[in-house]
Design an enzyme around this catalytic site. Structure first.
Site, PDB file in Angstrom:
ATOM      1  N   ARG A   5      -7.594  -1.918  -2.331  1.00 45.85           N
ATOM      2  CA  ARG A   5      -7.321  -0.612  -2.928  1.00 45.85           C
ATOM      3  C   ARG A   5      -7.754   0.492  -1.977  1.00 45.85           C
ATOM      4  O   ARG A   5      -8.738   0.335  -1.245  1.00 45.85           O
ATOM      5  CB  ARG A   5      -8.097  -0.463  -4.248  1.00 45.85           C
ATOM      6  CG  ARG A   5      -7.625  -1.367  -5.352  1.00 45.85           C
ATOM      7  CD  ARG A   5      -6.354  -0.844  -5.984  1.00 45.85           C
ATOM      8  NE  ARG A   5      -6.583   0.334  -6.797  1.00 45.85           N
ATOM      9  CZ  ARG A   5      -5.766   1.393  -6.818  1.00 45.85           C
ATOM     10  NH1 ARG A   5      -4.725   1.456  -6.034  1.00 45.85           N
ATOM     11  NH2 ARG A   5      -6.013   2.409  -7.627  1.00 45.85           N
ATOM     12  N   ARG A  60       5.240   2.992   8.404  1.00 44.61           N
ATOM     13  CA  ARG A  60       6.283   2.540   9.337  1.00 44.61           C
ATOM     14  C   ARG A  60       5.989   3.055  10.741  1.00 44.61           C
ATOM     15  O   ARG A  60       6.133   2.349  11.728  1.00 44.61           O
ATOM     16  CB  ARG A  60       7.649   3.056   8.901  1.00 44.61           C
ATOM     17  CG  ARG A  60       8.179   2.390   7.651  1.00 44.61           C
ATOM     18  CD  ARG A  60       8.844   1.055   7.942  1.00 44.61           C
ATOM     19  NE  ARG A  60       9.372   0.459   6.708  1.00 44.61           N
ATOM     20  CZ  ARG A  60       8.907  -0.637   6.142  1.00 44.61           C
ATOM     21  NH1 ARG A  60       7.886  -1.290   6.673  1.00 44.61           N
ATOM     22  NH2 ARG A  60       9.448  -1.122   5.038  1.00 44.61           N
ATOM     23  N   CYS A  71       6.881   3.640  -2.850  1.00 44.51           N
ATOM     24  CA  CYS A  71       6.118   4.827  -3.232  1.00 44.51           C
ATOM     25  C   CYS A  71       6.454   5.142  -4.689  1.00 44.51           C
ATOM     26  O   CYS A  71       7.633   5.266  -5.019  1.00 44.51           O
ATOM     27  CB  CYS A  71       6.520   6.037  -2.394  1.00 44.51           C
ATOM     28  SG  CYS A  71       6.352   5.781  -0.633  1.00 44.51           S
ATOM     29  N   GLU A  74       2.022   8.605  -9.549  1.00 44.46           N
ATOM     30  CA  GLU A  74       0.798   8.283 -10.290  1.00 44.46           C
ATOM     31  C   GLU A  74       0.919   8.917 -11.685  1.00 44.46           C
ATOM     32  O   GLU A  74       1.500   9.995 -11.827  1.00 44.46           O
ATOM     33  CB  GLU A  74      -0.405   8.888  -9.537  1.00 44.46           C
ATOM     34  CG  GLU A  74      -1.757   8.628 -10.157  1.00 44.46           C
ATOM     35  CD  GLU A  74      -2.225   7.192 -10.004  1.00 44.46           C
ATOM     36  OE1 GLU A  74      -1.903   6.548  -8.991  1.00 44.46           O
ATOM     37  OE2 GLU A  74      -2.904   6.716 -10.920  1.00 44.46           O
ATOM     38  N   ARG A  86      -2.907   7.091  -3.321  1.00 45.42           N
ATOM     39  CA  ARG A  86      -3.592   5.814  -3.557  1.00 45.42           C
ATOM     40  C   ARG A  86      -2.718   4.699  -3.002  1.00 45.42           C
ATOM     41  O   ARG A  86      -1.507   4.872  -2.811  1.00 45.42           O
ATOM     42  CB  ARG A  86      -3.822   5.573  -5.052  1.00 45.42           C
ATOM     43  CG  ARG A  86      -4.804   6.535  -5.702  1.00 45.42           C
ATOM     44  CD  ARG A  86      -4.816   6.292  -7.204  1.00 45.42           C
ATOM     45  NE  ARG A  86      -5.870   6.996  -7.919  1.00 45.42           N
ATOM     46  CZ  ARG A  86      -5.784   8.262  -8.344  1.00 45.42           C
ATOM     47  NH1 ARG A  86      -4.686   8.967  -8.101  1.00 45.42           N
ATOM     48  NH2 ARG A  86      -6.771   8.814  -9.012  1.00 45.42           N
ATOM     49  N   TYR A 104     -12.211   4.174  -0.344  1.00 44.59           N
ATOM     50  CA  TYR A 104     -12.101   5.426  -1.111  1.00 44.59           C
ATOM     51  C   TYR A 104     -12.706   6.515  -0.254  1.00 44.59           C
ATOM     52  O   TYR A 104     -13.924   6.541  -0.039  1.00 44.59           O
ATOM     53  CB  TYR A 104     -12.823   5.297  -2.448  1.00 44.59           C
ATOM     54  CG  TYR A 104     -12.070   4.404  -3.386  1.00 44.59           C
ATOM     55  CD1 TYR A 104     -11.180   4.925  -4.309  1.00 44.59           C
ATOM     56  CD2 TYR A 104     -12.213   3.013  -3.324  1.00 44.59           C
ATOM     57  CE1 TYR A 104     -10.450   4.101  -5.150  1.00 44.59           C
ATOM     58  CE2 TYR A 104     -11.490   2.175  -4.150  1.00 44.59           C
ATOM     59  CZ  TYR A 104     -10.611   2.728  -5.059  1.00 44.59           C
ATOM     60  OH  TYR A 104      -9.885   1.912  -5.884  1.00 44.59           O
ATOM     61  N   ARG A 112     -14.459   6.032  -6.830  1.00 53.24           N
ATOM     62  CA  ARG A 112     -15.230   4.784  -6.843  1.00 53.24           C
ATOM     63  C   ARG A 112     -16.500   4.961  -6.010  1.00 53.24           C
ATOM     64  O   ARG A 112     -16.593   4.427  -4.903  1.00 53.24           O
ATOM     65  CB  ARG A 112     -14.404   3.629  -6.277  1.00 53.24           C
ATOM     66  CG  ARG A 112     -13.241   3.181  -7.119  1.00 53.24           C
ATOM     67  CD  ARG A 112     -13.653   2.562  -8.436  1.00 53.24           C
ATOM     68  NE  ARG A 112     -14.484   1.375  -8.255  1.00 53.24           N
ATOM     69  CZ  ARG A 112     -14.016   0.124  -8.199  1.00 53.24           C
ATOM     70  NH1 ARG A 112     -12.740  -0.102  -8.290  1.00 53.24           N
ATOM     71  NH2 ARG A 112     -14.849  -0.902  -8.042  1.00 53.24           N
TER      72      ARG A 112
END
Ligand code: CDP
Length: 339
Positions: A5, A60, A71, A74, A86, A104, A112
């Site tokens: 993540r 890329r 993509c 959120e 994210r 993070y 986090r």
């Protein structure tokens, strides 16, 4: 297969979204010791306030060509962190999920806090003109997935800006009024760091002796230094960087995990600079370049604010008889020991 993540904040411009995406990916690659071929898929998400570019483009451009990329938006939740990118990064590397190191970064560290600590890392390289700082720093940045910040390019950009306005870089009162409107940025393009001034690519334009001398002049003025140092610290905050200049270990990043003072004999530095100038299509002779470099060193070592000086805890490398590869390998070894 494991899933890593990541999260980071960006400004809503193409450049910022791509740059921060690249930072997040490089951090994940570095922290998990990944080879690009091990990346199976990446799903990026962006908050609704980031609509200037697709983050996948940055992946890329970094050479992640085989992985499946997507993509998506959120979810919009009241009170959530704005301007946030994210990712879920799937990797096939034979490791267990509990070994995944999540990233993070910057403002997104609040998401986090349990995982964000200790992620930043800085290598500071200082030294006189032509000692090989930028060539070596680029190499180390690429090998260790660090972000390269060329602070000399920032002083050079301000020097060029003043010269174009017809201001004498030798007069503090002439250039200071220009400082408030000056803004430059680094952009990543096809894996290369480019320097931009008001939308113009000045990467090559700032590499002349004249702009270098002007940079050394404007670098004497405290308000100029304060503005650029603030930008430099901001660029390094919460990231893994290698930064080169004159005052990085002593002033800009005094807590850098590794400080190098890179030196070389004057004649050798002059030869290298002459080679660079000729490659750039510029005419010069060795005695001229030697004199210009010596004058600039003198200026940089004897100025009042943040002069060029070896930090007490810096490791000195004399590159006179070393190749770029040898210097880079020595720095990489030291950096790995401290990561
Ligand atoms: O490439 P070279 O080593 O010749 O110079 P540079 O790193 O591009 O820096 C140009 C000039 O900016 C230097 O001569 C310094 O006067 C100034 N500078 C500085 O004062 N502080 C820094 N952190 C970086 C550069």
């Amino acid at each position: 297969m494991i899933c890593i993540r990541g999260a980071i904040q960006a400004e809503n411009t193409k450049q910022s979204i791509w740059q921060e995406t690249e930072t997040m990916l490089r951090e994940a690659i570095q922290a998990n010791d990944l080879a690009l071929e091990e990346i199976v898929a990446i799903q990026f998400t962006a908050t609704a306030d980031l609509d200037a570019a697709y983050p996948a483009v940055a992946a890329r451009k970094m050479g992640i060509t085989e992985a499946a990329l997507s993509c998506v938006a959120e979810m919009k939740v009241v009170g959530s962190l704005p301007r946030c990118l994210r990712m879920n990064l799937w990797v096939e590397n034979g490791k267990a999920q509990k070994e995944a190191k999540h990233v993070y970064l910057g403002g997104a560290a609040v998401l986090r806090p349990d995982l964000a600590g200790g992620k930043s890392f800085a290598v500071a390289i200082d030294g006189p003109a032509g000692s090989g700082k930028s060539t070596v720093a680029k190499q180390v940045a690429s090998d260790l997935a660090l972000i390269y910040i060329d602070t000399g390019a920032m002083y050079r950009a301000f020097s060029l800006y003043c010269m174009r306005l017809g201001l004498s870089t030798e007069q503090e009162e002439a250039v200071l009024p220009a400082l408030s409107d000056f803004s430059m940025e680094f952009r990543n393009e096809n894996g290369q760091r480019r320097v931009y001034l008001a939308g113009e690519d000045i990467t090559q334009t700032i590499r002349t002796q004249q702009v270098g001398q002007g940079a050394s002049n404007v670098a004497r003025y405290l308000p100029v230094r304060e503005k650029l140092v603030e930008l430099q610290r901001h660029m390094a905050q919460g990231k893994r960087v290698i930064m080169d200049g004159r005052d990085i270990g002593t002033h800009v990043l005094p807590n850098a995990q590794l400080k190098i003072y890179l030196d070389a004999a004057l004649e050798e530095r002059a030869k290298r600079r002459l080679g660079e100038l000729r490659e750039n299509g510029q005419q010069a002779t060795l005695p001229e370049v030697t004199a210009q470099i010596a004058a600039r060193d003198d200026n940089d070592k004897n100025r009042q604010y943040h002069p060029l000086r070896q930090a007490d805890d810096a490791i000195v490398i004399d590159s006179t008889d070393m190749t770029v590869e040898e210097v880079a390998a020595a720095i990489e070894q030291l950096a790995k020991e401290r990561m």
